[in-house]
Write a protein that holds these residues in place. Structure first.
Motif, mmCIF file in Angstrom:
data_model
loop_
_atom_site.group_PDB
_atom_site.id
_atom_site.type_symbol
_atom_site.label_atom_id
_atom_site.label_comp_id
_atom_site.label_asym_id
_atom_site.label_seq_id
_atom_site.Cartn_x
_atom_site.Cartn_y
_atom_site.Cartn_z
ATOM 1 N N ASP A 27 -35.392 -8.627 -19.541
ATOM 2 C CA ASP A 27 -33.966 -8.569 -19.848
ATOM 3 C C ASP A 27 -33.197 -8.578 -18.522
ATOM 4 N N LEU A 28 -32.428 -9.606 -18.312
ATOM 5 C CA LEU A 28 -31.712 -9.738 -17.041
ATOM 6 C C LEU A 28 -30.628 -8.671 -16.868
ATOM 7 N N ARG A 29 -30.189 -8.045 -17.946
ATOM 8 C CA ARG A 29 -29.236 -6.935 -17.786
ATOM 9 C C ARG A 29 -29.908 -5.752 -17.086
ATOM 10 N N CYS A 30 -31.187 -5.545 -17.372
ATOM 11 C CA CYS A 30 -31.940 -4.494 -16.669
ATOM 12 C C CYS A 30 -32.120 -4.863 -15.198
ATOM 13 N N VAL A 31 -32.334 -6.148 -14.951
ATOM 14 C CA VAL A 31 -32.441 -6.619 -13.572
ATOM 15 C C VAL A 31 -31.141 -6.336 -12.830
ATOM 16 N N ALA A 32 -30.005 -6.599 -13.462
ATOM 17 C CA ALA A 32 -28.704 -6.338 -12.839
ATOM 18 C C ALA A 32 -28.572 -4.864 -12.485
ATOM 19 N N SER A 33 -28.935 -4.003 -13.406
ATOM 20 C CA SER A 33 -28.845 -2.568 -13.149
ATOM 21 C C SER A 33 -29.751 -2.159 -11.984
ATOM 22 N N THR A 34 -30.947 -2.716 -11.955
ATOM 23 C CA THR A 34 -31.897 -2.407 -10.883
ATOM 24 C C THR A 34 -31.358 -2.853 -9.528
ATOM 25 N N PHE A 35 -30.838 -4.064 -9.465
ATOM 26 C CA PHE A 35 -30.347 -4.570 -8.185
ATOM 27 C C PHE A 35 -29.061 -3.873 -7.750
ATOM 28 N N GLU A 36 -28.253 -3.415 -8.679
ATOM 29 C CA GLU A 36 -27.101 -2.583 -8.315
ATOM 30 C C GLU A 36 -27.590 -1.332 -7.596
ATOM 31 N N GLY A 37 -28.640 -0.712 -8.109
ATOM 32 C CA GLY A 37 -29.209 0.470 -7.471
ATOM 33 C C GLY A 37 -29.814 0.182 -6.112
ATOM 34 N N ILE A 38 -30.518 -0.934 -6.003
ATOM 35 C CA ILE A 38 -31.124 -1.316 -4.722
ATOM 36 C C ILE A 38 -30.044 -1.536 -3.669
ATOM 37 N N ILE A 39 -29.004 -2.264 -4.032
ATOM 38 C CA ILE A 39 -27.923 -2.558 -3.087
ATOM 39 C C ILE A 39 -27.214 -1.269 -2.682
ATOM 40 N N ARG A 40 -26.956 -0.394 -3.635
ATOM 41 C CA ARG A 40 -26.301 0.884 -3.334
ATOM 42 C C ARG A 40 -27.181 1.746 -2.419
ATOM 43 N N THR A 41 -28.473 1.786 -2.690
ATOM 44 C CA THR A 41 -29.396 2.569 -1.861
ATOM 45 C C THR A 41 -29.451 2.019 -0.440
ATOM 46 N N ASP A 42 -29.503 0.698 -0.319
ATOM 47 C CA ASP A 42 -29.500 0.097 1.022
ATOM 48 C C ASP A 42 -28.229 0.456 1.775
ATOM 49 N N ARG A 43 -27.103 0.422 1.075
ATOM 50 C CA ARG A 43 -25.819 0.709 1.715
ATOM 51 C C ARG A 43 -25.737 2.157 2.186
ATOM 52 N N TRP A 44 -26.206 3.096 1.380
ATOM 53 C CA TRP A 44 -26.020 4.513 1.683
ATOM 54 C C TRP A 44 -27.175 5.158 2.444
ATOM 55 N N PHE A 45 -28.392 4.620 2.338
ATOM 56 C CA PHE A 45 -29.538 5.278 2.968
ATOM 57 C C PHE A 45 -30.269 4.394 3.960
ATOM 58 N N THR A 46 -30.669 3.195 3.560
ATOM 59 C CA THR A 46 -31.499 2.358 4.409
ATOM 60 C C THR A 46 -30.780 1.942 5.685
ATOM 61 N N THR A 47 -29.605 1.353 5.552
ATOM 62 C CA THR A 47 -28.885 0.865 6.728
ATOM 63 C C THR A 47 -28.527 1.996 7.703
ATOM 64 N N PRO A 48 -27.920 3.099 7.245
ATOM 65 C CA PRO A 48 -27.648 4.186 8.197
ATOM 66 C C PRO A 48 -28.918 4.767 8.820
ATOM 67 N N GLY A 49 -29.993 4.826 8.044
ATOM 68 C CA GLY A 49 -31.254 5.345 8.582
ATOM 69 C C GLY A 49 -31.818 4.472 9.679
ATOM 70 N N VAL A 50 -31.766 3.170 9.479
ATOM 71 C CA VAL A 50 -32.273 2.238 10.488
ATOM 72 C C VAL A 50 -31.432 2.312 11.754
#
Length: 124
Positions: free
Chosen positions: A1-24
């Motif tokens: 279900d691509l709607r689940c994919v959308a939800s997953t990628f929203e989370g991935i993008i948000r996590t990268d923005r708030w944790f991954t990028t500042p951590g690196v």
């Protein structure tokens, strides 16, 4: 279900923005400051130089390929409700995302190995 994919990628993008990028950024800056405080020449010490190069390769792969692919996958999966999205298009983007994601992941892992083992590597 691509709607689940959308939800997953929203989370991935948000996590990268708030944790991954500042951590690196924090990890890289603290490593450079640590080398300076320790009196180690950054460009003249091979394992430091190549560790930084590997981190830059990872950052470039992430910034130029992974992040744009994530946004495109999100856009494509959100369009699923309009019936405009095909699995073939999704799979093509997803395969590219996995490839570039592996580059963005393996490069900093290699940097950790280089910085821990401190092999004799050429420097400037």
């Amino acid at each position: 279900d691509l709607r689940c994919v959308a939800s997953t990628f929203e989370g991935i993008i948000r996590t990268d923005r708030w944790f991954t990028t500042p951590g690196v950024i924090g990890l890289t800056l603290s490593g450079i400051v640590g080398a300076i405080v320790g009196g180690l020449p950054i460009l003249g010490t091979g394992w430091i130089l190549w560790g930084i190069v590997l981190l830059l390769v990872s950052g470039a792969a992430f910034g130029m390929r992974v992040a744009p692919l994530q946004r495109e996958i999100l856009r494509l999966s959100r369009d699923a409700d309009a019936g405009e999205t095909s699995w073939a298009a999704f799979e093509k983007l997803y395969t590219s995302w996995k490839l570039w994601g592996a580059v963005a992941l393996i490069a900093p892992l290699a940097a950790v190995v280089v910085m821990v083992l401190k092999p004799r590597l050429p420097a400037l």
